[in-house]
Design a protein around this motif. Structure first.
Motif, PDB file in Angstrom:
ATOM      1  N   TYR A  51       0.835  -1.197   0.000  1.00 42.11           N
ATOM      2  CA  TYR A  51       0.000   0.000   0.000  1.00 42.11           C
ATOM      3  C   TYR A  51       0.875   1.255   0.000  1.00 42.11           C
ATOM      4  N   GLU A  52       1.883   1.251   0.858  1.00 49.31           N
ATOM      5  CA  GLU A  52       2.769   2.410   0.951  1.00 49.31           C
ATOM      6  C   GLU A  52       3.681   2.523  -0.274  1.00 49.31           C
ATOM      7  N   MET A  53       4.203   1.404  -0.761  1.00 46.38           N
ATOM      8  CA  MET A  53       5.066   1.431  -1.938  1.00 46.38           C
ATOM      9  C   MET A  53       4.298   1.916  -3.167  1.00 46.38           C
ATOM     10  N   ARG A  63       6.942  14.903  -2.823  1.00 42.36           N
ATOM     11  CA  ARG A  63       8.054  14.020  -2.440  1.00 42.36           C
ATOM     12  C   ARG A  63       9.356  14.606  -2.958  1.00 42.36           C
ATOM     13  N   TRP A  64      10.351  14.682  -2.075  1.00 37.13           N
ATOM     14  CA  TRP A  64      11.646  15.238  -2.447  1.00 37.13           C
ATOM     15  C   TRP A  64      12.755  14.201  -2.424  1.00 37.13           C
ATOM     16  N   ASP A  65      12.435  12.944  -2.132  1.00 41.17           N
ATOM     17  CA  ASP A  65      13.480  11.932  -2.065  1.00 41.17           C
ATOM     18  C   ASP A  65      13.987  11.614  -3.472  1.00 41.17           C
ATOM     19  N   PRO A  66      15.307  11.326  -3.614  1.00 42.61           N
ATOM     20  CA  PRO A  66      15.877  11.058  -4.929  1.00 42.61           C
ATOM     21  C   PRO A  66      15.457   9.684  -5.443  1.00 42.61           C
ATOM     22  N   ALA A  67      15.575   9.517  -6.732  1.00 42.70           N
ATOM     23  CA  ALA A  67      15.281   8.220  -7.339  1.00 42.70           C
ATOM     24  C   ALA A  67      16.331   7.215  -6.884  1.00 42.70           C
ATOM     25  N   PRO A  68      15.942   5.942  -6.678  1.00 41.82           N
ATOM     26  CA  PRO A  68      16.920   4.933  -6.276  1.00 41.82           C
ATOM     27  C   PRO A  68      17.957   4.700  -7.373  1.00 41.82           C
ATOM     28  N   VAL A  69      19.136   4.295  -6.953  1.00 39.88           N
ATOM     29  CA  VAL A  69      20.227   4.046  -7.896  1.00 39.88           C
ATOM     30  C   VAL A  69      20.670   2.599  -7.762  1.00 39.88           C
ATOM     31  N   ALA A  70      20.825   1.922  -8.898  1.00 37.06           N
ATOM     32  CA  ALA A  70      21.355   0.557  -8.908  1.00 37.06           C
ATOM     33  C   ALA A  70      22.737   0.601  -9.549  1.00 37.06           C
ATOM     34  N   ARG A  71      23.610  -0.282  -9.133  1.00 36.01           N
ATOM     35  CA  ARG A  71      24.965  -0.342  -9.696  1.00 36.01           C
ATOM     36  C   ARG A  71      25.042  -1.474 -10.711  1.00 36.01           C
ATOM     37  N   LEU A  72      25.562  -1.164 -11.859  1.00 37.87           N
ATOM     38  CA  LEU A  72      25.789  -2.189 -12.869  1.00 37.87           C
ATOM     39  C   LEU A  72      27.102  -2.891 -12.568  1.00 37.87           C
ATOM     40  N   MET A  76      28.944   1.451 -12.696  1.00 38.57           N
ATOM     41  CA  MET A  76      28.247   2.622 -13.227  1.00 38.57           C
ATOM     42  C   MET A  76      26.820   2.657 -12.693  1.00 38.57           C
ATOM     43  N   PRO A  77      26.371   3.807 -12.202  1.00 38.78           N
ATOM     44  CA  PRO A  77      25.004   3.880 -11.695  1.00 38.78           C
ATOM     45  C   PRO A  77      23.988   3.854 -12.821  1.00 38.78           C
ATOM     46  N   GLU A  78      22.865   3.223 -12.527  1.00 40.74           N
ATOM     47  CA  GLU A  78      21.758   3.182 -13.470  1.00 40.74           C
ATOM     48  C   GLU A  78      20.522   3.621 -12.692  1.00 40.74           C
ATOM     49  N   ARG A  79      19.832   4.606 -13.178  1.00 38.35           N
ATOM     50  CA  ARG A  79      18.628   5.088 -12.506  1.00 38.35           C
ATOM     51  C   ARG A  79      17.500   4.080 -12.710  1.00 38.35           C
ATOM     52  N   LEU A  80      16.866   3.708 -11.599  1.00 39.26           N
ATOM     53  CA  LEU A  80      15.722   2.807 -11.669  1.00 39.26           C
ATOM     54  C   LEU A  80      14.456   3.630 -11.788  1.00 39.26           C
ATOM     55  N   ASP A  81      13.511   3.118 -12.494  1.00 35.98           N
ATOM     56  CA  ASP A  81      12.241   3.808 -12.651  1.00 35.98           C
ATOM     57  C   ASP A  81      11.366   3.499 -11.439  1.00 35.98           C
ATOM     58  N   PRO A  82      11.136   4.478 -10.552  1.00 37.64           N
ATOM     59  CA  PRO A  82      10.341   4.201  -9.358  1.00 37.64           C
ATOM     60  C   PRO A  82       8.899   3.842  -9.673  1.00 37.64           C
ATOM     61  N   THR A  83       8.419   4.241 -10.845  1.00 35.65           N
ATOM     62  CA  THR A  83       7.033   3.919 -11.177  1.00 35.65           C
ATOM     63  C   THR A  83       6.847   2.423 -11.408  1.00 35.65           C
ATOM     64  N   LEU A  84       7.892   1.720 -11.849  1.00 36.22           N
ATOM     65  CA  LEU A  84       7.759   0.270 -12.036  1.00 36.22           C
ATOM     66  C   LEU A  84       7.531  -0.429 -10.703  1.00 36.22           C
ATOM     67  N   ALA A  85       8.241   0.002  -9.663  1.00 34.28           N
ATOM     68  CA  ALA A  85       8.038  -0.571  -8.336  1.00 34.28           C
ATOM     69  C   ALA A  85       6.644  -0.232  -7.824  1.00 34.28           C
ATOM     70  N   ALA A  89       3.749  -2.944  -6.926  1.00 32.13           N
ATOM     71  CA  ALA A  89       3.138  -2.918  -5.591  1.00 32.13           C
ATOM     72  C   ALA A  89       1.630  -2.735  -5.698  1.00 32.13           C
ATOM     73  N   ARG A  90       1.189  -1.899  -6.607  1.00 29.67           N
ATOM     74  CA  ARG A  90      -0.249  -1.674  -6.794  1.00 29.67           C
ATOM     75  C   ARG A  90      -0.934  -2.960  -7.254  1.00 29.67           C
ATOM     76  N   ARG A  91      -0.280  -3.688  -8.140  1.00 30.69           N
ATOM     77  CA  ARG A  91      -0.856  -4.961  -8.618  1.00 30.69           C
ATOM     78  C   ARG A  91      -0.948  -5.983  -7.483  1.00 30.69           C
ATOM     79  N   ARG A  92       0.114  -6.058  -6.654  1.00 33.31           N
ATOM     80  CA  ARG A  92       0.072  -6.980  -5.513  1.00 33.31           C
ATOM     81  C   ARG A  92      -1.019  -6.559  -4.526  1.00 33.31           C
ATOM     82  N   PHE A  93      -1.103  -5.267  -4.245  1.00 32.01           N
ATOM     83  CA  PHE A  93      -2.121  -4.761  -3.323  1.00 32.01           C
ATOM     84  C   PHE A  93      -3.523  -5.085  -3.844  1.00 32.01           C
ATOM     85  N   ASP A  94      -3.777  -4.771  -5.104  1.00 28.60           N
ATOM     86  CA  ASP A  94      -5.095  -5.052  -5.687  1.00 28.60           C
ATOM     87  C   ASP A  94      -5.405  -6.546  -5.662  1.00 28.60           C
ATOM     88  N   GLY A  95      -4.411  -7.374  -5.954  1.00 24.45           N
ATOM     89  CA  GLY A  95      -4.608  -8.822  -5.919  1.00 24.45           C
ATOM     90  C   GLY A  95      -4.900  -9.330  -4.518  1.00 24.45           C
TER      91      GLY A  95
END
Length: 150
Positions: A51-53, A63-72, A76-85, A89-95
């Protein structure tokens, strides 16, 4: 008064140790008094995490928090798309809410996601006293089955 206890929870990122203030969470309060099982508590915590995710709760400010960063592999950092998470989460919550079923989702959302106590939730739903605990336990069992909790 703070009643902090350490617990292991399992979420999409794996198992982790958290401290829970039992005075704040209606679910933790119910579990501390033996009204819900650990499996039901874990189901409630996973539902609330989704629900929170999914950012389904009300927002007061931006929201002012930065986008999460993953390391390849090369560091090299790769920006993750927070909307995918959020979408996952919305699909799991709805299910999970769908798995709880009609008539059970109301008390589930009020207590687990909104943090409302059982008494006020029963009153808002115009249910008799102590009916909410029974219905909540049925809903949490179904949610635990949905999440595959043992």
């Amino acid at each position: 008064m703070h009643e902090l206890v350490e617990r292991m929870i399992e979420d999409g990122a794996g198992r982790r140790r958290v401290q829970v203030n039992q005075a704040e969470s209606p679910m933790a309060w119910l579990a501390a008094r033996g009204h819900v099982s650990l499996r039901q508590l874990d189901a409630g915590e996973r539902l609330r995490a989704d629900y929170e995710m999914a950012s389904l709760g009300p927002r007061v400010t931006m929201r002012w928090d930065p986008a999460p960063v993953a390391r390849l592999g090369g560091g090299m950092p790769e920006r993750l798309d927070p909307t995918l998470a959020q979408i996952a989460a919305r699909r799991r919550f709805d299910g999970a809410v769908a798995a709880a079923g009609p008539g059970l989702a109301d008390i589930l959302w009020r207590v687990v996601c909104a943090g409302e106590g059982l008494g006020p939730a029963e009153k808002a739903l115009r249910w008799p006293s102590r009916a909410g605990k029974l219905v909540l336990c049925f809903a949490l069992d179904r949610v635990a089955d949905f999440y595959g909790l043992k």
